[in-house]
Write a protein that holds these residues in place. Structure first.
Motif, PDB file in Angstrom:
ATOM      1  N   PRO A  82       0.806  -1.240   0.000  1.00 10.63           N
ATOM      2  CA  PRO A  82       0.000   0.000   0.000  1.00 10.63           C
ATOM      3  C   PRO A  82       0.832   1.281   0.000  1.00 10.63           C
ATOM      4  CG  PRO A  82      -0.879  -1.580   1.571  1.00 10.63           C
ATOM      5  CD  PRO A  82       0.445  -2.103   1.133  1.00 10.63           C
ATOM      6  N   PHE A  93       3.599   4.752   9.102  1.00  9.55           N
ATOM      7  CA  PHE A  93       3.639   3.588   8.234  1.00  9.55           C
ATOM      8  C   PHE A  93       4.640   2.556   8.753  1.00  9.55           C
ATOM      9  CE2 PHE A  93       4.905   0.975   4.689  1.00  9.55           C
ATOM     10  CZ  PHE A  93       3.724   0.778   3.983  1.00  9.55           C
ATOM     11  N   TYR A 215      -5.364   1.144   5.822  1.00  9.80           N
ATOM     12  CA  TYR A 215      -4.148   0.374   6.052  1.00  9.80           C
ATOM     13  C   TYR A 215      -4.333  -0.613   7.197  1.00  9.80           C
ATOM     14  CZ  TYR A 215       0.862  -0.613   6.182  1.00  9.80           C
ATOM     15  OH  TYR A 215       2.092  -1.235   6.135  1.00  9.80           O
TER      16      TYR A 215
END
Length: 298
Positions: A82, A93, A215
């Motif tokens: 992603p 992230f 996510y």
């Protein structure tokens, strides 16, 4: 239903831990002490006791570990995918990325022991001992630009790695512990499962952060659905069957480790999002793990 009933005591202990944390107000120091006791004393005793006393099939170790590492690698690749289109802060992230492949060792050994006894614990222990340093290396590598941590020192001091290696060497040497030592290790091993799962429940957190829903959902699907399917495909391709295949698939289907939160916090990451993912994957695994186990036994 039989598999669900077999695993129900373990998952009930997780829920009991969450209830104790919420209503008994024992304090963070108490739970920190419990986690250290389990991590450094009780679970190593469980691993040594199980591996030392179980007849190991060394010929099956290579395809077993190859399957487990293929699942880990797939989780890493799918966790990174992603990044091609997501617009998310690097630190967040990197923190959440761990949840695509890291695994809860407490639940791993508890489920393996409940379903397959000492042979299951020994087989799962081999995977855990080999996979822990690899997972740690990758996780720290992703977060390294944002903080500092003594990685090699941490890996070298990991008690699960040393317990696995020690039990394996004693097994190869044909060491048979005297009855008092065997009883002592057995008592510690029995305590490890209950306290370990209660500690997992006490660590549950369901307060996430906004802006990471896609996510988060992606990582949960990868960890609980995609990786077990990949483990099935790879395991069968390399000739795994029986206990080894079932353990490899259950390893791939484990929820995320609580240590992912600790690492994110120590390196200045987004601990809140990681804590939510750990909790969500643990609660969802109460449904998915029995289903995977039942399907493999079908």
């Amino acid at each position: 239903m039989q598999t669900v009933l077999l695993l129900l005591p373990d998952f009930s202990l997780i829920l009991l831990g969450a209830a104790i944390r919420r209503w008994m107000h024992l304090g963070d120091h108490f739970w920190s002490g419990i986690e250290k006791l389990v991590y450094f004393i009780l679970f190593p005793a469980l691993l040594v006791n199980a591996i030392m006393r179980t007849r190991l099939d060394l010929g099956a170790a290579v395809p077993l570990l190859a399957t487990a590492f293929a699942a880990l690698a797939a989780g890493m690749l799918l966790g990174l995918l992603p990044k091609l289109w997501l617009r998310m802060p690097e630190l967040r992230f990197a923190s959440m990325f761990q949840c695509a492949y890291r695994f809860n060792s407490y639940i791993a050994l508890a489920v393996a022991g409940m379903l397959f006894g000492s042979p299951g614990i020994a087989t799962m222990g081999l995977i855990v001992g080999a996979a822990v340093p690899f997972a740690n290396l990758v996780s720290v590598g992703m977060l390294a630009r944002h903080g500092e941590i003594g990685l090699w020192r941490e890996v070298a001091r990991n008690p699960l790695i040393w317990a696995t290696a020690g039990g394996f060497l004693l097994n190869l040497a044909g060491f048979l512990p005297p009855a008092p030592l065997q009883a002592f290790l057995g008592r510690l091993a029995d305590a490890s499962i209950a306290l370990g799962l209660i500690a997992v429940g006490a660590a549950l957190r369901l307060e996430g952060t906004a802006g990471a829903r896609f996510y988060s959902g992606w990582l949960l699907a990868v960890k609980l659905l995609a990786l077990p399917l990949i483990a099935v495909a790879v395991g069968r391709a390399v000739g795994l069957d029986g206990l080894n295949l079932q353990i490899a698939v259950l390893f791939a289907a484990l929820p995320t480790a609580s240590s992912a939160y600790i690492l994110a916090m120590r390196m200045g990451g987004d601990g809140r999002s990681v804590a939510w993912l750990i909790s969500a994957s643990t609660l969802l695994a109460m449904i998915s793990l029995p289903l995977w186990a039942a399907w493999l036994n079908g």
